[in-house]
Design a protein around this motif. Structure first.
Motif, PDB file in Angstrom:
ATOM      1  N   GLY A   1       0.801  -1.150   0.046  1.00 28.75           N
ATOM      2  CA  GLY A   1      -0.042   0.147  -0.098  1.00 28.75           C
ATOM      3  C   GLY A   1       0.987   1.366  -0.053  1.00 28.75           C
ATOM      4  N   PRO A   2       0.250   2.511   0.194  1.00 23.62           N
ATOM      5  CA  PRO A   2       0.798   3.769   0.194  1.00 23.62           C
ATOM      6  C   PRO A   2       1.955   3.931   1.293  1.00 23.62           C
ATOM      7  CG  PRO A   2      -1.375   4.073   0.175  1.00 23.62           C
ATOM      8  CD  PRO A   2      -1.437   2.510   0.044  1.00 23.62           C
ATOM      9  N   ALA A   3       3.058   4.386   1.058  1.00 24.77           N
ATOM     10  CA  ALA A   3       4.193   4.716   2.148  1.00 24.77           C
ATOM     11  C   ALA A   3       3.544   5.558   3.339  1.00 24.77           C
ATOM     12  CB  ALA A   3       5.391   4.698   1.513  1.00 24.77           C
ATOM     13  N   PRO A   4       3.109   6.775   2.821  1.00 18.57           N
ATOM     14  CA  PRO A   4       2.745   7.763   3.715  1.00 18.57           C
ATOM     15  C   PRO A   4       1.739   7.339   4.720  1.00 18.57           C
ATOM     16  CG  PRO A   4       2.906   8.862   1.544  1.00 18.57           C
ATOM     17  CD  PRO A   4       3.129   7.291   1.324  1.00 18.57           C
ATOM     18  N   ARG A   5       0.676   6.655   4.180  1.00 16.69           N
ATOM     19  CA  ARG A   5      -0.383   5.937   4.977  1.00 16.69           C
ATOM     20  C   ARG A   5       0.355   4.923   5.968  1.00 16.69           C
ATOM     21  NH1 ARG A   5      -4.138   6.632   8.502  1.00 16.69           N
ATOM     22  NH2 ARG A   5      -5.710   5.099   8.337  1.00 16.69           N
ATOM     23  N   ALA A   6       1.172   4.086   5.598  1.00 21.13           N
ATOM     24  CA  ALA A   6       1.772   3.016   6.314  1.00 21.13           C
ATOM     25  C   ALA A   6       2.241   3.694   7.313  1.00 21.13           C
ATOM     26  CB  ALA A   6       2.639   2.148   5.373  1.00 21.13           C
ATOM     27  N   ILE A   7       3.223   4.713   7.107  1.00 21.56           N
ATOM     28  CA  ILE A   7       3.732   5.407   8.193  1.00 21.56           C
ATOM     29  C   ILE A   7       2.915   5.948   9.140  1.00 21.56           C
ATOM     30  CG2 ILE A   7       5.382   7.368   8.691  1.00 21.56           C
ATOM     31  CD1 ILE A   7       6.954   6.843   6.133  1.00 21.56           C
ATOM     32  N   GLU A   8       1.731   6.559   9.021  1.00 26.58           N
ATOM     33  CA  GLU A   8       0.902   7.014   9.795  1.00 26.58           C
ATOM     34  C   GLU A   8       0.318   5.811  10.755  1.00 26.58           C
ATOM     35  OE1 GLU A   8      -2.191   8.706   7.564  1.00 26.58           O
ATOM     36  OE2 GLU A   8      -0.985  10.347   6.757  1.00 26.58           O
ATOM     37  N   LEU A   9       0.039   4.661  10.000  1.00 27.94           N
ATOM     38  CA  LEU A   9      -0.611   3.679  10.868  1.00 27.94           C
ATOM     39  C   LEU A   9       0.550   3.074  11.737  1.00 27.94           C
ATOM     40  CD1 LEU A   9      -2.507   1.768   8.003  1.00 27.94           C
ATOM     41  CD2 LEU A   9      -3.452   3.144   9.901  1.00 27.94           C
ATOM     42  N   ALA A  10       1.875   3.067  11.382  1.00 26.80           N
ATOM     43  CA  ALA A  10       2.987   2.691  12.304  1.00 26.80           C
ATOM     44  C   ALA A  10       3.039   3.577  13.514  1.00 26.80           C
ATOM     45  CB  ALA A  10       4.155   2.610  11.509  1.00 26.80           C
ATOM     46  N   ILE A  11       2.911   4.676  13.468  1.00 26.32           N
ATOM     47  CA  ILE A  11       3.088   5.731  14.316  1.00 26.32           C
ATOM     48  C   ILE A  11       1.825   5.399  15.535  1.00 26.32           C
ATOM     49  CG2 ILE A  11       2.890   8.248  15.022  1.00 26.32           C
ATOM     50  CD1 ILE A  11       4.211   8.877  12.290  1.00 26.32           C
ATOM     51  N   ALA A  12       0.807   5.219  14.941  1.00 32.11           N
ATOM     52  CA  ALA A  12      -0.358   4.939  15.701  1.00 32.11           C
ATOM     53  C   ALA A  12      -0.385   3.298  16.092  1.00 32.11           C
ATOM     54  CB  ALA A  12      -1.914   5.025  14.899  1.00 32.11           C
ATOM     55  N   LYS A  13       0.723   2.550  15.904  1.00 27.54           N
ATOM     56  CA  LYS A  13       0.831   1.160  16.298  1.00 27.54           C
ATOM     57  C   LYS A  13      -0.414   0.471  15.847  1.00 27.54           C
ATOM     58  CE  LYS A  13       3.916   2.089  19.325  1.00 27.54           C
ATOM     59  NZ  LYS A  13       5.412   2.365  18.828  1.00 27.54           N
ATOM     60  N   GLN A  14      -0.719   0.615  14.551  1.00 30.97           N
ATOM     61  CA  GLN A  14      -1.605  -0.236  13.814  1.00 30.97           C
ATOM     62  C   GLN A  14      -1.488  -0.745  12.866  1.00 30.97           C
ATOM     63  OE1 GLN A  14      -4.966   2.764  13.143  1.00 30.97           O
ATOM     64  NE2 GLN A  14      -5.728   2.846  15.097  1.00 30.97           N
ATOM     65  N   LEU A  15       0.112  -0.668  12.321  1.00 24.26           N
ATOM     66  CA  LEU A  15       0.451  -1.457  11.193  1.00 24.26           C
ATOM     67  C   LEU A  15       0.934  -2.970  11.669  1.00 24.26           C
ATOM     68  CD1 LEU A  15       0.963  -1.291   8.270  1.00 24.26           C
ATOM     69  CD2 LEU A  15       3.153  -0.278   8.780  1.00 24.26           C
ATOM     70  N   ARG A  16       0.848  -3.979  11.114  1.00 21.11           N
ATOM     71  CA  ARG A  16       1.200  -5.233  11.410  1.00 21.11           C
ATOM     72  C   ARG A  16       2.005  -5.815   9.989  1.00 21.11           C
ATOM     73  NH1 ARG A  16       0.187  -3.548  15.540  1.00 21.11           N
ATOM     74  NH2 ARG A  16      -1.256  -3.849  17.217  1.00 21.11           N
ATOM     75  N   PRO A  17       2.865  -6.918  10.239  1.00 21.92           N
ATOM     76  CA  PRO A  17       3.483  -7.540   9.399  1.00 21.92           C
ATOM     77  C   PRO A  17       2.348  -8.368   8.277  1.00 21.92           C
ATOM     78  CG  PRO A  17       4.593  -7.975  11.349  1.00 21.92           C
ATOM     79  CD  PRO A  17       3.607  -7.169  11.726  1.00 21.92           C
ATOM     80  N   GLY A  18       2.396  -8.013   7.054  1.00 26.74           N
ATOM     81  CA  GLY A  18       1.490  -8.768   6.241  1.00 26.74           C
ATOM     82  C   GLY A  18       0.175  -7.620   5.829  1.00 26.74           C
ATOM     83  N   GLY A  19       0.513  -6.401   6.542  1.00 31.00           N
ATOM     84  CA  GLY A  19      -0.774  -5.426   6.403  1.00 31.00           C
ATOM     85  C   GLY A  19      -0.846  -5.034   5.038  1.00 31.00           C
ATOM     86  N   ILE A  20      -2.229  -5.077   4.674  1.00 30.51           N
ATOM     87  CA  ILE A  20      -2.672  -4.084   3.434  1.00 30.51           C
ATOM     88  C   ILE A  20      -3.177  -2.718   3.762  1.00 30.51           C
ATOM     89  CG2 ILE A  20      -4.175  -4.091   1.316  1.00 30.51           C
ATOM     90  CD1 ILE A  20      -4.235  -7.394   1.783  1.00 30.51           C
ATOM     91  N   VAL A  21      -2.537  -1.667   3.613  1.00 33.79           N
ATOM     92  CA  VAL A  21      -2.784  -0.270   3.728  1.00 33.79           C
ATOM     93  C   VAL A  21      -3.637   0.042   2.824  1.00 33.79           C
ATOM     94  CG1 VAL A  21      -1.612   1.899   4.160  1.00 33.79           C
ATOM     95  CG2 VAL A  21      -0.466  -0.178   4.852  1.00 33.79           C
ATOM     96  N   ARG A  22      -4.524   0.927   3.118  1.00 31.44           N
ATOM     97  CA  ARG A  22      -5.605   1.740   2.182  1.00 31.44           C
ATOM     98  C   ARG A  22      -5.684   2.851   2.779  1.00 31.44           C
ATOM     99  NH1 ARG A  22      -7.992  -3.622   3.359  1.00 31.44           N
ATOM    100  NH2 ARG A  22      -8.269  -4.713   1.294  1.00 31.44           N
ATOM    101  N   THR A  23      -5.937   3.732   1.373  1.00 32.72           N
ATOM    102  CA  THR A  23      -6.084   5.299   1.839  1.00 32.72           C
ATOM    103  C   THR A  23      -7.389   5.473   2.223  1.00 32.72           C
ATOM    104  OG1 THR A  23      -6.702   5.784  -0.548  1.00 32.72           O
ATOM    105  CG2 THR A  23      -4.437   5.856  -0.067  1.00 32.72           C
ATOM    106  N   GLU A  24      -7.874   6.548   2.788  1.00 33.50           N
ATOM    107  CA  GLU A  24      -9.307   6.865   3.402  1.00 33.50           C
ATOM    108  C   GLU A  24     -10.276   6.858   2.070  1.00 33.50           C
ATOM    109  OE1 GLU A  24     -10.328   7.720   6.368  1.00 33.50           O
ATOM    110  OE2 GLU A  24      -8.431   7.216   7.156  1.00 33.50           O
TER     111      GLU A  24
END
Length: 117
Positions: free
Chosen positions: A87-110
């Protein structure tokens, strides 16, 4: 704390060893400080990328697929790795900061999430 995401266009690169650019964000008190910067690499290669990660004092790496040897090396260096991310890197970074990103995660934009509901 610094977060590094491997890039292919604006998305997480599918393979760590093929990334030719990275996005580095500095995080202070749970928020991105300043503008994240894009660093162009001289070419694809896991060893050069690992060296950059160490040199930049990165705390967290977000990437797609990564070879076990490089994963273990980074973990040995006390660097957290969240791999197999799509998925999109900027959104992945946001999720990582919020501790909501996990290995194997599929990141979607709003906008992607709204379209699916």
């Amino acid at each position: 704390m610094k977060i590094l995401a491997t890039l292919q266009n604006n998305d997480i690169a599918p393979r760590f060893d093929l990334a030719t650019e990275v996005l580095i964000a500095k995080v202070v008190r749970g928020k991105i400080s300043g503008e994240p910067r894009t660093v162009l690499l001289p070419g694809p290669g896991s060893d050069a990328l690992c060296s950059l990660i160490i040199k930049e004092e990165v705390s967290l790496v977000i990437c797609g697929g990564i070879e076990e040897a490089h994963f273990q090396y980074l973990v040995w260096k006390k660097i957290e790795v969240i791999d197999r991310v799509i998925g999109p890197a900027p959104r992945a970074i946001e999720l990582a900061i919020a501790k909501q990103l996990r290995p194997g995660g599929i990141v979607r934009t709003e906008s992607t999430r709204r379209a699916q509901t």
